[in-house]
Write a protein that holds these residues in place. Structure first.
Motif, PDB file in Angstrom:
ATOM      1  N   GLN A   1       2.565   7.398 -24.475  1.00 42.55           N
ATOM      2  CA  GLN A   1       2.971   5.999 -24.411  1.00 42.55           C
ATOM      3  C   GLN A   1       4.360   5.867 -23.783  1.00 42.55           C
ATOM      4  OE1 GLN A   1       2.487   4.790 -28.513  1.00 42.55           O
ATOM      5  NE2 GLN A   1       0.526   3.810 -28.070  1.00 42.55           N
ATOM      6  N   ALA A   2       5.272   6.730 -24.150  1.00 34.82           N
ATOM      7  CA  ALA A   2       6.618   6.688 -23.572  1.00 34.82           C
ATOM      8  C   ALA A   2       6.573   6.939 -22.070  1.00 34.82           C
ATOM      9  CB  ALA A   2       7.522   7.713 -24.265  1.00 34.82           C
ATOM     10  N   ALA A   3       5.764   7.893 -21.653  1.00 33.57           N
ATOM     11  CA  ALA A   3       5.640   8.184 -20.227  1.00 33.57           C
ATOM     12  C   ALA A   3       5.034   6.989 -19.494  1.00 33.57           C
ATOM     13  CB  ALA A   3       4.793   9.435 -20.008  1.00 33.57           C
ATOM     14  N   ASN A   4       4.030   6.353 -20.089  1.00 37.35           N
ATOM     15  CA  ASN A   4       3.407   5.187 -19.450  1.00 37.35           C
ATOM     16  C   ASN A   4       4.367   4.004 -19.383  1.00 37.35           C
ATOM     17  OD1 ASN A   4       0.843   5.971 -18.505  1.00 37.35           O
ATOM     18  ND2 ASN A   4       0.076   6.014 -20.585  1.00 37.35           N
ATOM     19  N   GLU A   5       5.207   3.839 -20.397  1.00 36.38           N
ATOM     20  CA  GLU A   5       6.225   2.784 -20.332  1.00 36.38           C
ATOM     21  C   GLU A   5       7.185   3.045 -19.180  1.00 36.38           C
ATOM     22  OE1 GLU A   5       8.020   2.600 -24.209  1.00 36.38           O
ATOM     23  OE2 GLU A   5       6.147   1.901 -25.143  1.00 36.38           O
ATOM     24  N   ASN A   6       7.556   4.310 -18.992  1.00 41.62           N
ATOM     25  CA  ASN A   6       8.425   4.665 -17.868  1.00 41.62           C
ATOM     26  C   ASN A   6       7.719   4.420 -16.539  1.00 41.62           C
ATOM     27  OD1 ASN A   6      10.513   5.372 -19.595  1.00 41.62           O
ATOM     28  ND2 ASN A   6       9.919   7.521 -19.661  1.00 41.62           N
ATOM     29  N   ALA A   7       6.418   4.682 -16.486  1.00 42.26           N
ATOM     30  CA  ALA A   7       5.645   4.419 -15.265  1.00 42.26           C
ATOM     31  C   ALA A   7       5.593   2.922 -14.976  1.00 42.26           C
ATOM     32  CB  ALA A   7       4.231   4.987 -15.393  1.00 42.26           C
TER      33      ALA A   7
ATOM     34  N   GLY B   1       0.364   5.803 -13.613  1.00 45.42           N
ATOM     35  CA  GLY B   1      -0.113   5.948 -14.979  1.00 45.42           C
ATOM     36  C   GLY B   1      -1.098   7.070 -15.242  1.00 45.42           C
ATOM     37  N   ALA B   2      -1.387   7.911 -14.269  1.00 52.31           N
ATOM     38  CA  ALA B   2      -2.325   9.021 -14.480  1.00 52.31           C
ATOM     39  C   ALA B   2      -1.611  10.185 -15.171  1.00 52.31           C
ATOM     40  CB  ALA B   2      -2.903   9.487 -13.145  1.00 52.31           C
ATOM     41  N   LEU B   3      -2.180  10.659 -16.275  1.00 47.80           N
ATOM     42  CA  LEU B   3      -1.600  11.775 -17.017  1.00 47.80           C
ATOM     43  C   LEU B   3      -1.730  13.052 -16.190  1.00 47.80           C
ATOM     44  CD1 LEU B   3      -0.360  12.756 -19.716  1.00 47.80           C
ATOM     45  CD2 LEU B   3      -2.695  13.149 -20.522  1.00 47.80           C
ATOM     46  N   ARG B   4      -0.596  13.726 -15.952  1.00 55.42           N
ATOM     47  CA  ARG B   4      -0.583  14.953 -15.153  1.00 55.42           C
ATOM     48  C   ARG B   4      -0.412  16.200 -16.000  1.00 55.42           C
ATOM     49  NH1 ARG B   4      -3.143  13.808 -10.857  1.00 55.42           N
ATOM     50  NH2 ARG B   4      -2.070  12.482  -9.393  1.00 55.42           N
TER      51      ARG B   4
ATOM     52  N   ALA C   1       0.834  -1.209   0.000  1.00 53.43           N
ATOM     53  CA  ALA C   1       0.000   0.000   0.000  1.00 53.43           C
ATOM     54  C   ALA C   1       0.868   1.258   0.000  1.00 53.43           C
ATOM     55  CB  ALA C   1      -0.946  -0.005   1.191  1.00 53.43           C
ATOM     56  N   GLU C   2       1.950   1.239   0.786  1.00 55.17           N
ATOM     57  CA  GLU C   2       2.849   2.398   0.828  1.00 55.17           C
ATOM     58  C   GLU C   2       3.538   2.605  -0.517  1.00 55.17           C
ATOM     59  OE1 GLU C   2       5.462   1.693   4.143  1.00 55.17           O
ATOM     60  OE2 GLU C   2       3.883   2.035   5.606  1.00 55.17           O
ATOM     61  N   ALA C   3       3.958   1.510  -1.154  1.00 52.64           N
ATOM     62  CA  ALA C   3       4.612   1.619  -2.460  1.00 52.64           C
ATOM     63  C   ALA C   3       3.638   2.152  -3.505  1.00 52.64           C
ATOM     64  CB  ALA C   3       5.174   0.266  -2.882  1.00 52.64           C
ATOM     65  N   GLN C   4       2.389   1.696  -3.469  1.00 55.83           N
ATOM     66  CA  GLN C   4       1.390   2.178  -4.423  1.00 55.83           C
ATOM     67  C   GLN C   4       1.111   3.667  -4.202  1.00 55.83           C
ATOM     68  OE1 GLN C   4      -1.584  -0.831  -3.550  1.00 55.83           O
ATOM     69  NE2 GLN C   4      -1.264  -1.768  -5.548  1.00 55.83           N
ATOM     70  N   GLU C   5       1.078   4.074  -2.950  1.00 54.46           N
ATOM     71  CA  GLU C   5       0.865   5.491  -2.644  1.00 54.46           C
ATOM     72  C   GLU C   5       2.034   6.334  -3.168  1.00 54.46           C
ATOM     73  OE1 GLU C   5       0.720   8.175   1.352  1.00 54.46           O
ATOM     74  OE2 GLU C   5      -0.521   6.376   1.377  1.00 54.46           O
ATOM     75  N   GLU C   6       3.244   5.823  -2.986  1.00 56.60           N
ATOM     76  CA  GLU C   6       4.423   6.529  -3.489  1.00 56.60           C
ATOM     77  C   GLU C   6       4.381   6.637  -5.012  1.00 56.60           C
ATOM     78  OE1 GLU C   6       9.273   6.095  -3.672  1.00 56.60           O
ATOM     79  OE2 GLU C   6       8.188   4.946  -2.164  1.00 56.60           O
ATOM     80  N   LEU C   7       3.934   5.569  -5.678  1.00 56.79           N
ATOM     81  CA  LEU C   7       3.810   5.605  -7.140  1.00 56.79           C
ATOM     82  C   LEU C   7       2.826   6.684  -7.579  1.00 56.79           C
ATOM     83  CD1 LEU C   7       3.754   1.821  -8.083  1.00 56.79           C
ATOM     84  CD2 LEU C   7       5.478   3.504  -8.734  1.00 56.79           C
ATOM     85  N   GLY C   8       1.766   6.858  -6.819  1.00 59.94           N
ATOM     86  CA  GLY C   8       0.773   7.871  -7.151  1.00 59.94           C
ATOM     87  C   GLY C   8       1.314   9.282  -7.034  1.00 59.94           C
ATOM     88  N   ARG C   9       2.348   9.460  -6.211  1.00 56.78           N
ATOM     89  CA  ARG C   9       2.946  10.786  -6.032  1.00 56.78           C
ATOM     90  C   ARG C   9       4.132  11.034  -6.958  1.00 56.78           C
ATOM     91  NH1 ARG C   9       2.896   9.138  -0.511  1.00 56.78           N
ATOM     92  NH2 ARG C   9       5.139   8.887  -0.701  1.00 56.78           N
ATOM     93  N   THR C  10       4.751   9.976  -7.422  1.00 52.70           N
ATOM     94  CA  THR C  10       5.953  10.101  -8.246  1.00 52.70           C
ATOM     95  C   THR C  10       5.561  10.381  -9.689  1.00 52.70           C
ATOM     96  OG1 THR C  10       7.079   8.512  -6.808  1.00 52.70           O
ATOM     97  CG2 THR C  10       8.071   8.930  -8.960  1.00 52.70           C
TER      98      THR C  10
END
Length: 114
Positions: A82-88, A53-56, A25-34
């Motif tokens: 697509q490139a950004a999502n691959e990086n995500a 993967g959310a477009l900012r 859960a902590e890792a997923q939260e960190e992913l949402g902020r990164t």
């Protein structure tokens, strides 16, 4: 293997499972902020997405805008996203991969590409 051939300590297994769930859960939260970037057209179009993967943001250099050729611009936008999502997805594998190993292998979490 269980030392001494006895039964597993259910309390200990439960604590380990809860710790893994909390770490995940902590890792997923960190992913949402990164945020991670992707680009196309030599940087003419840049997309930023979160690690989940959310477009900012989307930045389009004015040089990429040709009213007579919106198709190329659309292609650049798609390629940058697509490139950004691959990086995500790479970031997800790095952050969540070790945690999901303990959940029975390399995956099985719906919505995640590993």
């Amino acid at each position: 293997m269980i030392p001494g051939g006895g039964q597993p300590n259910m309390q200990q297994l439960l604590q380990q499972a809860q710790k893994m769930q909390q770490d995940l859960a902590e890792a997923q939260e960190e992913l949402g902020r990164t945020e991670v970037d992707g680009q196309a057209g030599g940087g003419l179009v840049r997309a930023t997405v979160t690690g989940s993967g959310a477009l900012r943001s989307l930045v389009i250099d004015p040089k990429a805008v040709d009213p007579e050729d919106t198709e190329t611009l659309a292609d650049l936008v798609v390629a940058a996203v697509q490139a950004a999502n691959e990086n995500a997805q790479t970031l997800q594998r790095e952050k969540l991969g070790p945690l999901t190993q303990g959940l029975g292998g390399g995956g099985g979490i719906p919505g995640l590409p590993f």
